[in-house]
Design a protein around this motif. Structure first.
Motif, PDB file in Angstrom:
ATOM      1  N   ALA A 187      -1.000   1.302  19.897  1.00 24.12           N
ATOM      2  CA  ALA A 187      -2.755   1.281  19.830  1.00 24.12           C
ATOM      3  C   ALA A 187      -3.167   2.713  19.590  1.00 24.12           C
ATOM      4  CB  ALA A 187      -3.276   0.837  20.821  1.00 24.12           C
ATOM      5  N   TRP A 188      -2.299   3.814  20.575  1.00 27.73           N
ATOM      6  CA  TRP A 188      -2.642   5.132  20.797  1.00 27.73           C
ATOM      7  C   TRP A 188      -1.678   6.263  19.350  1.00 27.73           C
ATOM      8  CZ3 TRP A 188      -6.715   6.730  23.734  1.00 27.73           C
ATOM      9  CH2 TRP A 188      -6.715   6.521  24.879  1.00 27.73           C
ATOM     10  N   SER A 189      -0.823   5.750  19.250  1.00 28.26           N
ATOM     11  CA  SER A 189      -0.449   5.703  17.798  1.00 28.26           C
ATOM     12  C   SER A 189      -1.010   5.804  16.450  1.00 28.26           C
ATOM     13  CB  SER A 189       0.890   5.246  17.148  1.00 28.26           C
ATOM     14  OG  SER A 189       0.956   4.155  16.630  1.00 28.26           O
ATOM     15  N   CYS A 190      -2.261   4.477  16.624  1.00 27.06           N
ATOM     16  CA  CYS A 190      -3.305   4.565  15.521  1.00 27.06           C
ATOM     17  C   CYS A 190      -4.392   5.214  15.570  1.00 27.06           C
ATOM     18  CB  CYS A 190      -3.374   3.333  15.147  1.00 27.06           C
ATOM     19  SG  CYS A 190      -1.856   1.963  14.907  1.00 27.06           S
ATOM     20  N   ILE A 191      -4.675   6.136  16.815  1.00 25.10           N
ATOM     21  CA  ILE A 191      -5.803   6.828  17.397  1.00 25.10           C
ATOM     22  C   ILE A 191      -5.147   7.995  17.445  1.00 25.10           C
ATOM     23  CG2 ILE A 191      -7.506   5.101  17.938  1.00 25.10           C
ATOM     24  CD1 ILE A 191      -6.519   5.108  20.375  1.00 25.10           C
ATOM     25  N   GLY A 192      -4.326   8.780  16.658  1.00 20.15           N
ATOM     26  CA  GLY A 192      -3.781   9.555  16.762  1.00 20.15           C
ATOM     27  C   GLY A 192      -3.648  10.394  18.442  1.00 20.15           C
ATOM     28  N   GLN A 193      -2.441  10.021  19.282  1.00 18.64           N
ATOM     29  CA  GLN A 193      -2.867  10.206  19.869  1.00 18.64           C
ATOM     30  C   GLN A 193      -1.103   9.791  20.380  1.00 18.64           C
ATOM     31  OE1 GLN A 193      -5.666  11.609  21.888  1.00 18.64           O
ATOM     32  NE2 GLN A 193      -3.495  12.297  22.773  1.00 18.64           N
ATOM     33  N   HIS A 194      -0.488   9.414  21.500  1.00 20.59           N
ATOM     34  CA  HIS A 194       1.336   8.823  21.685  1.00 20.59           C
ATOM     35  C   HIS A 194       1.825  10.163  21.485  1.00 20.59           C
ATOM     36  CE1 HIS A 194       4.577   6.585  21.977  1.00 20.59           C
ATOM     37  NE2 HIS A 194       4.853   6.947  20.885  1.00 20.59           N
ATOM     38  N   THR A 195       2.738  10.263  20.489  1.00 17.31           N
ATOM     39  CA  THR A 195       4.012  10.892  19.950  1.00 17.31           C
ATOM     40  C   THR A 195       2.862  11.698  18.702  1.00 17.31           C
ATOM     41  OG1 THR A 195       6.015   9.980  18.955  1.00 17.31           O
ATOM     42  CG2 THR A 195       5.940   9.822  20.740  1.00 17.31           C
ATOM     43  N   ASP A 196       2.150  11.549  17.488  1.00 16.58           N
ATOM     44  CA  ASP A 196       1.649  11.454  16.277  1.00 16.58           C
ATOM     45  C   ASP A 196       1.098  13.430  16.735  1.00 16.58           C
ATOM     46  OD1 ASP A 196       1.447   8.859  16.608  1.00 16.58           O
ATOM     47  OD2 ASP A 196      -0.613   8.997  16.098  1.00 16.58           O
ATOM     48  N   LEU A 197       1.767  13.685  15.332  1.00 11.87           N
ATOM     49  CA  LEU A 197       1.689  15.179  15.022  1.00 11.87           C
ATOM     50  C   LEU A 197       1.026  15.389  13.773  1.00 11.87           C
ATOM     51  CD1 LEU A 197       4.725  16.882  16.605  1.00 11.87           C
ATOM     52  CD2 LEU A 197       2.899  17.165  17.751  1.00 11.87           C
ATOM     53  N   VAL A 198       0.239  16.334  13.229  1.00 12.47           N
ATOM     54  CA  VAL A 198      -0.102  16.620  11.840  1.00 12.47           C
ATOM     55  C   VAL A 198      -0.066  17.794  11.973  1.00 12.47           C
ATOM     56  CG1 VAL A 198      -0.652  14.492  11.636  1.00 12.47           C
ATOM     57  CG2 VAL A 198      -2.642  16.379  12.225  1.00 12.47           C
TER      58      VAL A 198
END
Lengths: 602, 457
Positions: B306-317
């Motif tokens: 769920a966090w990954s879908c709101i741009g947290q977790h380990t997401d990078l852009v």
């Protein structure tokens, strides 16, 4: 250490000379300072305009110069000189066209007698400087007879009858009148007027080049560059006048050599302007050595005596280097004396040519050849210890030339190649940096920032310069190590264009071509072997330097004759040129060839 | 003598080797010379890896870097600072690859004249950047670290791409001796070489995925009471948003709602759409390549997904990639690829002229239009359209949490839908706090400067 002190003492006069000349240089600097100072305010637009003109003018001038100076060297008529006749029993007269003539059965003999009683190489008929003649038996089966008496070596008079294998040959020496007539009828080398125009062209070239730096550089650098070029110009005109005084007319080889020196000065002007005066002095010493070697070659008897001195000096230089030399970049080939660094192995090259050159009567003697091989192996040993791969390679090639020119059979050459091959492998074993060079050969672009750095930079800069160059002082190769020596070809190509750099190579080729062409009319094998070996050394150095720089051959870091920044190399180049000059038998061409008697009387 | 004479042919061999070798070299010169000149390290063309010849100007012809006499930068300090990361420094610490890419076109090389040209000046390389916008953007950063970038999604021209921190190359500070951290990563071009946790701007990705793969998503409602629990873990909002649909969830940036939307989309679809939208892929233009992004949901629990879908977790852009993504939505699923170098002129000729190339289509036009509508709604409902006078801005803010004791990164990404101002943008302020509060003032200035620049052309 004592040796070093001794050398220092010997060099002291030169140091004093330098100190004496210092005020003169000071005065020159003040006097010349005005010239670049008047340019320094010049607008960049003027500078660009000037350079845009000069970059085309310089190659055109150089091409003209090359054409005018090299063409006579390549196309002169090769007229054999006749020194005597051998009158056969049937009355047939065989001309004797050299000072040394092999008589024998072999077709390659100068006087070939197809009789089974005559040995393959039977005897050598020799003429001397003073016009006297001898015959030397070359270990023939049946012996050589003069006026009926068996001889080993015997002086001959006009009219003496030589008998080889039963064939009687009567020596008929040309008369003085005939000799005079012969020398007067010989094709003249290009005369003093042509020489004057060539030198004028060269001077214009030099002035244009010099001004190129003056409009670009800082004033203090420009003064040094002006001194360097000015010195060359002065030296070449003084030499020309000296030639006029001694009735010599051919100035082509010297003009080409001065042209090459000017290119070298142009490289120094951009890479290390502070060294221009040092290089000029080296060139002056070189010209002096040129005259000295030429003078010693003028008289064959004297040359033969000087040869022993040269042989000793050649080995001595190398032994001295081994004893008190300093190691730079893995090769122990430098001696530091009185603040100057010398590379005696360069001078050994000149001595080696002396050692290799020999008259036919000696060539026929096997002991002489063995002595030469032993000498060569000694030299090679010294070089292997010195770890100087480039110089070793040059010596090896010059040994090959001498061995091939001298030897009677290919067997001897094969033996020599094997011996030196082993020495070569030894040299490679002790010199891993030499092997490294082979590893980067044709692979400089695999590692253009490290192992292939010098050559990759050189190629980039050659291409950046195009055919006409980017202009004096505007190159970048000067930042690279040895830009004015090992890769000087690229430095010139970058700033003055590939055309001009190629013309420098053609100049050196002209010396080689001339050595081949003149060999046929050479008087003594001493001269033809000397000329070919000397020109060969110049050519090999050019091959290794130029083709090494552009990665066609492995990079060996040898100097480009006359061009590279390096005092001893410059002196050696002039010394070698003297051998080529000594083989020039065109009428009144060479100071290293005596004038015929009548002309001298005039 | 004859024998010696005949054997002088050996010299002919040496002559042959020399002349043959020279001939071979000349052949290589003709065939490989052009490659040699532009090889890395070629001293007439490069300088410490950066461009070493000619002049670099901005879109209006203002000089940014003059290499005809040494390495001369722009006249004013602000321009020197704002464009440093594109033109490179003197020591080669900052790699300015995009400008150096056209070194050979600048040098004006030809086989006869090499790199010599009669005026001795080298070529002129014109960038799409506007020094004016760059300077405004750098001022807006107020010395904080991060990047602001704007590009024309119809042509691809990058009008602005500023990196902070930076320094004046004519007045180099003591970077190595600095202990305050003010110059950490100063040599990085953050627009190209950095990847950031995106925070809520990533909801754009999740939202588009949901709209595409869940047919009735717009009719569904989600409830937020400030916390959405997964066993011990929970997704939280700063305040309870109550009941909202997806459009409102995006506008108010409701984490709890998006956790529920993420569940509906599912892991497989999320991965599919991240891949389809090319969010994590590198982007290349003018010889430079951006850093990659990251979306890794292998071995994650439900909360982490769920966090990954709101741009947290380990997401990078990467900022450049995300800006292009904005352009793609604005352009109806396809956009021009960004570029920096407009043209190169050398010796009176145009030796290079940029041509617009287009990205792959990443979504249908219908979906793109819907996203435009949603993102416009964000501005109207949440941020205030009055903050961007004269422009129809669509966008989404993000506040990317970095972990304990660290102030969040402020993010904002979006675009203008005006026919005259086809601009997509991204703004990152490291440790800048709330995305909207920090980024909108910067973007407000930068976009109005861009508008002025486009108006004047």
């Amino acid at each position: 250490m004592t040796m070093q002190t001794l050398l220092d003492m010997l060099m002291q006069p030169f140091v004093w000379l330098g100190e004496l000349l210092a005020p003169v240089a000071q005065w020159l600097e003040t006097a010349l300072g005005g010239i670049p100072a008047s340019f320094s305010g010049m607008d960049a637009a003027y500078e660009n305009f000037y350079i845009s003109m000069v970059r085309y003018a310089c190659p055109i001038l150089a091409a003209l110069l090359l054409l005018r100076c090299a063409m006579p060297l390549l196309t002169f008529r090769r007229e054999p000189e006749i020194w005597a006749w051998l009158v056969m029993p049937g009355g047939e007269r065989v001309p004797v066209t050299h000072w040394e003539n092999v008589i024998g059965r072999s077709k390659s003999c100068d006087v070939s007698i197809a009789l089974s009683t005559v040995s393959r190489n039977h005897a050598v008929l020799t003429r001397y400087d003073d016009g006297s003649w001898t015959i030397t038996d070359a270990n023939s089966k049946d012996g050589t007879y003069v006026n009926g008496e068996r001889v080993n070596i015997c002086a001959l008079q006009d009219g003496d009858v030589i008998s080889v294998g039963g064939v009687k040959l009567k020596l008929k020496v040309i008369t003085r009148q005939q000799e005079q007539l012969q020398s007067q009828l010989r094709t003249r080398a290009s005369g003093p007027i042509a020489g004057f125009f060539n030198l004028l062209l060269l001077t214009v070239f030099q002035v244009l080049t010099m001004m190129g730096f003056a409009v670009h550089d800082a004033v203090e650098n420009s003064v040094m560059v002006l001194e360097g070029f000015g010195g060359i110009i002065l030296a070449q005109w003084l030499l020309y006048v000296f030639y006029l005084v001694i009735h010599r007319s051919s100035f082509e080889m010297e003009t080409l050599a001065f042209f090459l020196c000017s290119l070298g000065m142009a490289a120094i002007a951009t890479v290390a302007p502070k060294e221009s005066l040092k290089q000029l002095i080296a060139m002056l010493v070189g010209v002096f050595v040129y005259l000295l070697v030429g003078w010693s070659l003028r008289n064959l008897e004297r040359a033969k005596r000087v040869r022993y001195l040269a042989v000793a000096a050649g080995l001595g230089f190398l032994l001295l280097t081994l004893a008190i030399g300093t190691e730079y970049y893995g090769a122990k080939n430098w001696i530091i004396v009185g603040g100057m660094s010398l590379q005696p192995s360069e001078l050994s090259k000149v001595c080696f040519v002396f050692a290799g050159a020999s008259t036919m009567d000696r060539i026929m003697n096997k002991r002489n050849l063995i002595a030469f091989i032993v000498y060569s192996v000694l030299i090679c040993g010294c070089l292997a210890i010195m770890n100087d791969f480039g110089t070793a390679l040059i010596f090896f090639c010059s040994f090959l030339i001498i061995a091939y020119l001298r030897s009677g059979s290919m067997g001897t050459v094969a033996l020599a190649i094997t011996a030196l091959g082993i020495a070569g492998i030894l040299a490679l074993r002790v010199a891993p940096h030499a092997l490294n060079r082979f590893a980067t050969w044709r692979h400089v672009w695999d590692d253009p920032f490290n192992k292939g750095y010098q050559q990759a930079q050189a190629l980039m800069c050659i291409a950046s310069g195009g055919l006409f160059g980017v202009g004096p002082g505007k190159g970048w190769l000067r930042k690279v190590f040895a830009a004015d020596s090992d890769i000087v070809f690229a430095t010139i190509s970058e700033e003055w264009g590939l055309l001009l750099a190629m013309m420098a190579v053609l100049c050196l080729c002209a010396f080689g071509f001339f050595a081949i062409r003149t060999a046929r009319v050479a008087r003594s094998s001493f001269y033809s072997i000397g000329a070919c070996t000397a020109a060969g050394v110049l050519l090999i150095q050019t091959i290794l330097n130029v083709l090494g720089t552009v990665d066609i051959l492995p990079f060996t870091g040898v100097t480009l004759p006359f061009v590279s920044n390096g005092g001893t190399s410059m002196v050696a180049s002039w010394g070698l040129l003297a051998f080529v000059k000594a083989a020039d038998t065109r009428q009144n061409a060479s100071f290293a060839v005596k004038l015929s008697r009548k002309v001298r009387q005039k | 003598m004859n024998r010696v004479t005949k054997r002088t042919w050996l010299m002919g061999l040496f002559l042959g080797i020399l002349l043959g070798g020279c001939g071979l070299f000349f052949f290589e010169y003709l065939t490989k010379g052009p490659t040699w000149v532009i090889s890395p390290g070629s001293p007439h063309v490069y300088n410490n890896g950066n461009l070493g010849c000619g002049t670099v100007v901005d879109r209006w012809g203002n000089t940014l870097l003059d290499l005809t006499e040494g390495r001369k930068y722009a006249a004013d300090a602000q321009t020197r600072k704002s464009t440093l990361h594109w033109v490179g420094d003197r020591r080669g610490s900052i790699s300015a690859g995009a400008v150096a890419k056209y070194a050979s076109a600048m040098a004006g090389y030809d086989l006869v004249n090499g790199v010599y040209n009669s005026n001795g000046l080298g070529g002129v390389e014109q960038l799409t950047l506007s020094a004016r916008v760059q300077n405004a953007a750098l001022s807006g950063m107020l010395g904080r670290k991060g990047t602001v970038a704007v590009y024309n999604y119809k042509t691809g021209e990058i009008l602005c791409a500023v990196t902070s921190p930076t320094y004046d190359p004519d007045n180099v500070p003591d970077i190595e001796g600095d202990t305050t951290g003010a110059y950490t990563g100063v040599y990085l071009n953050r627009f190209l070489q950095s990847s950031y946790p995106p925070g809520s701007i990533y909801k754009i990705v999740t939202c588009a995925a949901a709209l595409d793969c869940i047919p009735d998503i717009e009719s569904r409602t989600f409830t937020c009471n400030g916390k959405y629990a997964y066993g011990k873990e929970a997704i939280t909002c700063e305040s309870a948003h109550g009941s909202c649909d997806i459009k409102r969830a995006l506008a108010v940036s409701c984490n709890c709602a998006f956790a529920q939307i993420a569940e509906l989309v599912g892991r497989k679809n999320m991965q599919k759409y991240v891949s389809q939208f090319q969010i994590t892929e590198r982007l290349s233009f003018d010889g430079v390549t951006t850093s990659a992004g990251k979306y890794d949901i292998s071995d994650t629990g439900a909360a982490s997904f769920a966090w990954s879908c709101i741009g947290q977790h380990t997401d990078l852009v990467n900022p450049c990639r995300f800006m292009t993504f904005m352009g793609q939505i604005a352009g109806g699923g396809v956009a021009a690829e960004p570029y920096l170098v407009a043209q190169v002129q050398s010796g009176g000729e145009t030796t290079y002229r940029a041509q617009t190339s287009y990205t792959d289509r990443i979504m249908s036009e219908a979906l793109a239009n819907k996203m435009k509508n949603y993102l416009r709604n964000n501005v109207e409902v949440t941020y205030g359209s009055w903050k961007f006078p004269g422009l129809t801005v669509c966008g989404k803010s993000g506040t990317a949490e970095l972990g304990e004791n660290q102030i969040s990164n402020a993010m904002f990404a979006g675009f203008c839908t005006d026919e005259k101002y086809p601009l997509a943008f991204v703004c990152v302020v490291e440790n800048g706090g709330y995305g909207a509060a920090t980024c909108i003032p910067i973007l407000s200035t930068v976009l109005s400067e861009c508008k002025a620049v486009l108006d004047s052309e």
